[in-house]
Motif scaffolding. Structure first.
Motif, PDB file in Angstrom:
ATOM      1  N   PHE A  36      40.433  32.686  36.154  1.00 48.60           N
ATOM      2  CA  PHE A  36      40.734  33.381  34.916  1.00 48.60           C
ATOM      3  C   PHE A  36      39.626  33.072  33.917  1.00 48.60           C
ATOM      4  O   PHE A  36      38.859  32.136  34.103  1.00 48.60           O
ATOM      5  N   ARG A  37      39.553  33.857  32.864  1.00 45.01           N
ATOM      6  CA  ARG A  37      38.558  33.588  31.834  1.00 45.01           C
ATOM      7  C   ARG A  37      39.122  33.916  30.463  1.00 45.01           C
ATOM      8  O   ARG A  37      40.038  34.729  30.321  1.00 45.01           O
ATOM      9  N   GLN A  38      38.551  33.259  29.481  1.00 42.59           N
ATOM     10  CA  GLN A  38      38.968  33.507  28.110  1.00 42.59           C
ATOM     11  C   GLN A  38      37.754  33.451  27.206  1.00 42.59           C
ATOM     12  O   GLN A  38      37.066  32.423  27.137  1.00 42.59           O
ATOM     13  N   ALA A  39      37.513  34.564  26.544  1.00 42.31           N
ATOM     14  CA  ALA A  39      36.426  34.653  25.574  1.00 42.31           C
ATOM     15  C   ALA A  39      36.976  34.341  24.184  1.00 42.31           C
ATOM     16  O   ALA A  39      38.185  34.507  23.943  1.00 42.31           O
ATOM     17  N   PRO A  40      36.136  33.913  23.257  1.00 43.96           N
ATOM     18  CA  PRO A  40      36.608  33.599  21.904  1.00 43.96           C
ATOM     19  C   PRO A  40      37.325  34.781  21.267  1.00 43.96           C
ATOM     20  O   PRO A  40      36.823  35.904  21.283  1.00 43.96           O
ATOM     21  N   GLY A  41      38.507  34.522  20.739  1.00 45.69           N
ATOM     22  CA  GLY A  41      39.257  35.562  20.064  1.00 45.69           C
ATOM     23  C   GLY A  41      39.968  36.538  20.971  1.00 45.69           C
ATOM     24  O   GLY A  41      40.568  37.500  20.485  1.00 45.69           O
ATOM     25  N   LYS A  42      39.887  36.291  22.270  1.00 42.89           N
ATOM     26  CA  LYS A  42      40.527  37.197  23.223  1.00 42.89           C
ATOM     27  C   LYS A  42      41.563  36.443  24.043  1.00 42.89           C
ATOM     28  O   LYS A  42      41.530  35.222  24.165  1.00 42.89           O
ATOM     29  N   GLU A  43      42.450  37.202  24.655  1.00 42.96           N
ATOM     30  CA  GLU A  43      43.446  36.594  25.516  1.00 42.96           C
ATOM     31  C   GLU A  43      42.826  36.234  26.856  1.00 42.96           C
ATOM     32  O   GLU A  43      41.835  36.827  27.295  1.00 42.96           O
ATOM     33  N   ARG A  44      43.439  35.270  27.497  1.00 39.61           N
ATOM     34  CA  ARG A  44      43.020  34.914  28.841  1.00 39.61           C
ATOM     35  C   ARG A  44      43.239  36.103  29.771  1.00 39.61           C
ATOM     36  O   ARG A  44      44.259  36.796  29.670  1.00 39.61           O
ATOM     37  N   GLU A  45      42.278  36.325  30.666  1.00 36.56           N
ATOM     38  CA  GLU A  45      42.426  37.449  31.585  1.00 36.56           C
ATOM     39  C   GLU A  45      42.145  37.016  33.014  1.00 36.56           C
ATOM     40  O   GLU A  45      41.366  36.090  33.279  1.00 36.56           O
ATOM     41  N   PHE A  46      42.770  37.723  33.908  1.00 41.76           N
ATOM     42  CA  PHE A  46      42.603  37.498  35.334  1.00 41.76           C
ATOM     43  C   PHE A  46      41.223  37.969  35.769  1.00 41.76           C
ATOM     44  O   PHE A  46      40.729  39.008  35.307  1.00 41.76           O
ATOM     45  N   VAL A  47      40.611  37.205  36.685  1.00 48.62           N
ATOM     46  CA  VAL A  47      39.310  37.584  37.232  1.00 48.62           C
ATOM     47  C   VAL A  47      39.425  37.874  38.728  1.00 48.62           C
ATOM     48  O   VAL A  47      39.062  38.956  39.195  1.00 48.62           O
ATOM     49  N   ALA A  48      39.918  36.902  39.483  1.00 48.89           N
ATOM     50  CA  ALA A  48      40.001  37.059  40.937  1.00 48.89           C
ATOM     51  C   ALA A  48      40.957  36.024  41.500  1.00 48.89           C
ATOM     52  O   ALA A  48      41.231  35.020  40.855  1.00 48.89           O
ATOM     53  N   TYR A  59      40.754  41.403  42.843  1.00 43.20           N
ATOM     54  CA  TYR A  59      39.802  41.307  41.749  1.00 43.20           C
ATOM     55  C   TYR A  59      40.243  42.168  40.567  1.00 43.20           C
ATOM     56  O   TYR A  59      40.883  43.209  40.739  1.00 43.20           O
ATOM     57  N   ALA A  60      39.853  41.735  39.394  1.00 42.33           N
ATOM     58  CA  ALA A  60      39.998  42.586  38.232  1.00 42.33           C
ATOM     59  C   ALA A  60      39.011  43.741  38.368  1.00 42.33           C
ATOM     60  O   ALA A  60      37.919  43.574  38.922  1.00 42.33           O
ATOM     61  N   ASP A  61      39.379  44.888  37.855  1.00 36.84           N
ATOM     62  CA  ASP A  61      38.506  46.058  37.954  1.00 36.84           C
ATOM     63  C   ASP A  61      37.148  45.800  37.304  1.00 36.84           C
ATOM     64  O   ASP A  61      36.124  46.305  37.759  1.00 36.84           O
ATOM     65  N   SER A  62      37.147  44.994  36.262  1.00 37.79           N
ATOM     66  CA  SER A  62      35.911  44.760  35.505  1.00 37.79           C
ATOM     67  C   SER A  62      34.874  43.964  36.292  1.00 37.79           C
ATOM     68  O   SER A  62      33.692  43.962  35.938  1.00 37.79           O
ATOM     69  N   VAL A  63      35.299  43.264  37.357  1.00 39.53           N
ATOM     70  CA  VAL A  63      34.359  42.444  38.118  1.00 39.53           C
ATOM     71  C   VAL A  63      34.211  42.907  39.561  1.00 39.53           C
ATOM     72  O   VAL A  63      33.363  42.383  40.300  1.00 39.53           O
ATOM     73  N   LYS A  64      35.014  43.867  39.956  1.00 35.76           N
ATOM     74  CA  LYS A  64      34.994  44.330  41.335  1.00 35.76           C
ATOM     75  C   LYS A  64      33.599  44.844  41.705  1.00 35.76           C
ATOM     76  O   LYS A  64      32.986  45.598  40.948  1.00 35.76           O
ATOM     77  N   GLY A  65      33.111  44.389  42.854  1.00 33.92           N
ATOM     78  CA  GLY A  65      31.773  44.779  43.292  1.00 33.92           C
ATOM     79  C   GLY A  65      30.670  43.882  42.789  1.00 33.92           C
ATOM     80  O   GLY A  65      29.539  43.957  43.275  1.00 33.92           O
ATOM     81  N   ARG A  66      30.973  43.029  41.823  1.00 33.73           N
ATOM     82  CA  ARG A  66      29.968  42.105  41.285  1.00 33.73           C
ATOM     83  C   ARG A  66      30.317  40.651  41.601  1.00 33.73           C
ATOM     84  O   ARG A  66      29.420  39.826  41.785  1.00 33.73           O
ATOM     85  N   PHE A  67      31.588  40.334  41.607  1.00 30.49           N
ATOM     86  CA  PHE A  67      32.046  38.967  41.847  1.00 30.49           C
ATOM     87  C   PHE A  67      32.668  38.877  43.237  1.00 30.49           C
ATOM     88  O   PHE A  67      33.302  39.823  43.714  1.00 30.49           O
ATOM     89  N   THR A  68      32.510  37.717  43.857  1.00 30.31           N
ATOM     90  CA  THR A  68      33.116  37.462  45.159  1.00 30.31           C
ATOM     91  C   THR A  68      33.763  36.093  45.157  1.00 30.31           C
ATOM     92  O   THR A  68      33.106  35.090  44.833  1.00 30.31           O
ATOM     93  N   ILE A  69      35.037  36.050  45.508  1.00 33.18           N
ATOM     94  CA  ILE A  69      35.751  34.780  45.609  1.00 33.18           C
ATOM     95  C   ILE A  69      35.828  34.393  47.079  1.00 33.18           C
ATOM     96  O   ILE A  69      36.028  35.241  47.952  1.00 33.18           O
ATOM     97  N   SER A  70      35.659  33.115  47.343  1.00 32.61           N
ATOM     98  CA  SER A  70      35.714  32.624  48.722  1.00 32.61           C
ATOM     99  C   SER A  70      36.259  31.211  48.728  1.00 32.61           C
ATOM    100  O   SER A  70      36.365  30.561  47.691  1.00 32.61           O
ATOM    101  N   ARG A  71      36.587  30.728  49.918  1.00 32.74           N
ATOM    102  CA  ARG A  71      37.143  29.382  50.031  1.00 32.74           C
ATOM    103  C   ARG A  71      36.457  28.624  51.153  1.00 32.74           C
ATOM    104  O   ARG A  71      35.946  29.207  52.104  1.00 32.74           O
ATOM    105  N   ASP A  72      36.478  27.311  51.016  1.00 33.06           N
ATOM    106  CA  ASP A  72      35.974  26.413  52.043  1.00 33.06           C
ATOM    107  C   ASP A  72      37.140  25.510  52.426  1.00 33.06           C
ATOM    108  O   ASP A  72      37.492  24.589  51.683  1.00 33.06           O
ATOM    109  N   ASN A  73      37.722  25.793  53.564  1.00 30.14           N
ATOM    110  CA  ASN A  73      38.913  25.057  53.979  1.00 30.14           C
ATOM    111  C   ASN A  73      38.642  23.565  54.123  1.00 30.14           C
ATOM    112  O   ASN A  73      39.457  22.725  53.743  1.00 30.14           O
ATOM    113  N   ALA A  74      37.508  23.237  54.681  1.00 29.65           N
ATOM    114  CA  ALA A  74      37.213  21.832  54.956  1.00 29.65           C
ATOM    115  C   ALA A  74      37.075  21.017  53.681  1.00 29.65           C
ATOM    116  O   ALA A  74      37.406  19.835  53.648  1.00 29.65           O
ATOM    117  N   LYS A  75      36.591  21.662  52.621  1.00 26.49           N
ATOM    118  CA  LYS A  75      36.337  20.942  51.369  1.00 26.49           C
ATOM    119  C   LYS A  75      37.403  21.208  50.314  1.00 26.49           C
ATOM    120  O   LYS A  75      37.308  20.680  49.202  1.00 26.49           O
TER     121      LYS A  75
END
Length: 122
Positions: A36-48, A59-75
């Motif tokens: 999630f992210r929160q900019a000054p003066g704005k509400e917290r918003e979902f990212v991915a 993904y949020a529409d605003s970041v789709k195609g630009r941001f990628t979320i991934s996981r590392d199970n071992a870590k």
């Protein structure tokens, strides 16, 4: 569960950053991890989000195609690769986790990291 976010910084528009969130404690593979992210003066918003077991992502529409979320199970680490950054992406980014369905509503997440600042200059 403890979450430790890292990787924020200052970058020019069009650049890239990679955020990481390390989970420790009683972290279970049934978790959903979200950014999630929160900019000054704005509400917290979902990212991915990513469902730890199975790897389903959303993904949020605003970041789709630009941001990628991934996981590392071992870590027990979730990453957010952010490309083609825009000034409007500037915010404090938080990772969070919950046990349950994959939801975009931050209020339903039980555990939160401390946040990491991302600043994109124009």
């Amino acid at each position: 569960v403890q979450l430790q976010a890292s990787g924020g910084g200052l970058v020019q528009a069009g650049g890239s950053l990679r955020l990481s969130c390390a989970a420790s404690g009683r972290f279970l593979s049934s978790a959903v991890m979200g950014w999630f992210r929160q900019a000054p003066g704005k509400e917290r918003e979902f990212v991915a989000l990513i469902v730890w077991s199975g790897g389903v992502t959303k993904y949020a529409d605003s970041v789709k195609g630009r941001f990628t979320i991934s996981r590392d199970n071992a870590k027990n680490t979730v990453s957010l690769q952010m490309n083609s950054l825009k000034p409007e992406d500037s915010a404090v980014y938080y990772c969070a986790t919950r046990y349950g369905s994959a939801t975009r509503y931050g209020s339903l997440y039980n555990y939160w990291g401390q946040g990491t600042q991302v600043t994109v200059s124009s």
